[in-house]
Write a protein that holds these residues in place. Structure first.
Motif, short mmCIF file in Angstrom:
data_model
loop_
_atom_site.label_atom_id
_atom_site.label_comp_id
_atom_site.label_asym_id
_atom_site.label_seq_id
_atom_site.Cartn_x
_atom_site.Cartn_y
_atom_site.Cartn_z
N GLY A 1 0.80 -1.21 0.00
CA GLY A 1 0.00 0.00 0.00
C GLY A 1 0.84 1.26 0.00
N TRP A 2 2.14 1.14 -0.26
CA TRP A 2 3.04 2.28 -0.32
C TRP A 2 3.06 2.77 -1.76
N LEU A 3 2.31 3.83 -2.04
CA LEU A 3 2.16 4.34 -3.40
C LEU A 3 2.79 5.72 -3.53
N SER A 4 3.49 5.93 -4.63
CA SER A 4 4.11 7.22 -4.89
C SER A 4 3.08 8.16 -5.51
N PRO A 5 3.36 9.45 -5.55
CA PRO A 5 2.42 10.38 -6.20
C PRO A 5 2.06 9.97 -7.63
N SER B 280 5.87 33.20 -0.41
CA SER B 280 5.79 31.75 -0.57
C SER B 280 5.38 31.37 -1.98
N GLY B 281 5.59 30.11 -2.28
CA GLY B 281 5.21 29.51 -3.54
C GLY B 281 5.27 28.01 -3.40
N ARG B 282 5.03 27.31 -4.50
CA ARG B 282 4.97 25.86 -4.43
C ARG B 282 5.74 25.24 -5.58
N VAL B 283 6.47 24.15 -5.28
CA VAL B 283 7.17 23.39 -6.31
C VAL B 283 6.81 21.91 -6.18
N ARG B 284 6.91 21.21 -7.29
CA ARG B 284 6.73 19.75 -7.32
C ARG B 284 8.10 19.15 -7.54
N ASP B 285 8.54 18.33 -6.61
CA ASP B 285 9.86 17.72 -6.76
C ASP B 285 9.83 16.66 -7.86
N PRO B 286 10.97 16.16 -8.29
CA PRO B 286 10.99 15.20 -9.41
C PRO B 286 10.23 13.89 -9.13
N PHE B 287 9.82 13.68 -7.88
CA PHE B 287 9.14 12.44 -7.50
C PHE B 287 7.65 12.66 -7.26
N GLY B 288 7.18 13.91 -7.54
CA GLY B 288 5.76 14.23 -7.48
C GLY B 288 5.28 14.84 -6.18
N HIS B 289 6.16 14.97 -5.19
CA HIS B 289 5.75 15.55 -3.92
C HIS B 289 5.71 17.07 -4.03
N LEU B 290 4.70 17.68 -3.41
CA LEU B 290 4.50 19.13 -3.46
C LEU B 290 5.06 19.79 -2.21
N TRP B 291 5.85 20.83 -2.42
CA TRP B 291 6.50 21.57 -1.34
C TRP B 291 6.05 23.02 -1.38
N ILE B 292 5.57 23.54 -0.26
CA ILE B 292 5.34 24.97 -0.10
C ILE B 292 6.62 25.52 0.52
N ILE B 293 7.19 26.50 -0.15
CA ILE B 293 8.41 27.14 0.35
C ILE B 293 8.00 28.53 0.82
N THR B 294 8.23 28.82 2.07
CA THR B 294 7.75 30.07 2.64
C THR B 294 8.81 30.74 3.50
N ASP C 88 1.78 6.98 -8.74
CA ASP C 88 0.82 5.87 -8.62
C ASP C 88 -0.58 6.37 -8.29
N LEU C 89 -0.64 7.50 -7.57
CA LEU C 89 -1.91 8.06 -7.12
C LEU C 89 -2.50 9.09 -8.08
N GLY C 90 -1.70 9.50 -9.07
CA GLY C 90 -2.15 10.55 -9.97
C GLY C 90 -1.91 11.95 -9.41
N GLY C 91 -1.04 12.07 -8.41
CA GLY C 91 -0.71 13.36 -7.81
C GLY C 91 -0.41 13.20 -6.34
N SER C 92 0.08 14.25 -5.74
CA SER C 92 0.45 14.23 -4.32
C SER C 92 -0.78 14.51 -3.45
N ALA C 93 -0.95 13.75 -2.41
CA ALA C 93 -2.07 13.93 -1.49
C ALA C 93 -1.68 14.79 -0.29
N VAL C 94 -0.41 15.20 -0.22
CA VAL C 94 0.10 15.93 0.93
C VAL C 94 0.93 17.12 0.46
N LEU C 95 0.84 18.23 1.16
CA LEU C 95 1.72 19.38 0.93
C LEU C 95 2.74 19.42 2.06
N LEU C 96 4.01 19.50 1.72
CA LEU C 96 5.07 19.64 2.71
C LEU C 96 5.47 21.11 2.73
N GLU C 97 5.44 21.74 3.89
CA GLU C 97 5.76 23.15 3.97
C GLU C 97 7.07 23.34 4.72
#
Length: 131
Positions: A65-69, A113-127, A71-80
């Protein structure tokens, strides 16, 4: 009630070693532990520290059940992450393969602040503080 001593996000990615290298290069993360490779040649976990926080990277394993973004069609979490210079961090992430999603700008809520998607699909808010 049980006291929780720490919460560490675990980012699920297809290639933990590539992701670990990205986070070290782009964010200055320190790799503090890397599990030995499993049967598939990938470590089951790589621990990182940035400042006073930590996070983990693990390989996508669908049977667990360990799925990457992807696999899910996008990131379900925002990392700030809060940083001294959001522009520099965003530019460094993009230079290492991330994509700009929302430009880093002064926002009406008093942060830059703004947002980037890393090469692995995870979304980061940089503030950070306004400029």
């Amino acid at each position: 009630m049980t006291t929780i001593s720490r919460t560490s996000p675990r980012l699920i990615v297809p290639a933990p070693d590539r992701a670990s290298a990205f986070y070290q290069d782009a964010l200055g993360a320190e790799q503090v532990f890397r599990a030995p490779p499993g049967d598939d040649g990938r470590p089951s976990v790589v621990d990182h520290r940035i400042g006073g926080t930590s996070f983990r990277v693990s390989p996508a394993v669908s049977s667990w059940g360990w799925l990457s973004p992807s696999d899910l069609g996008g990131s379900a979490v925002l990392l700030e992450i809060e940083v001294d210079d959001p522009d520099a961090v965003g530019e460094r992430m993009i230079a290492h393969g991330a994509d700009a999603v929302v430009p880093i700008e002064n926002r009406p809520y008093g942060k830059r602040s703004g947002r980037v998607r890393d090469p692995f699909g995870h979304l980061w808010i940089i503030t950070g503080e306004l400029r």
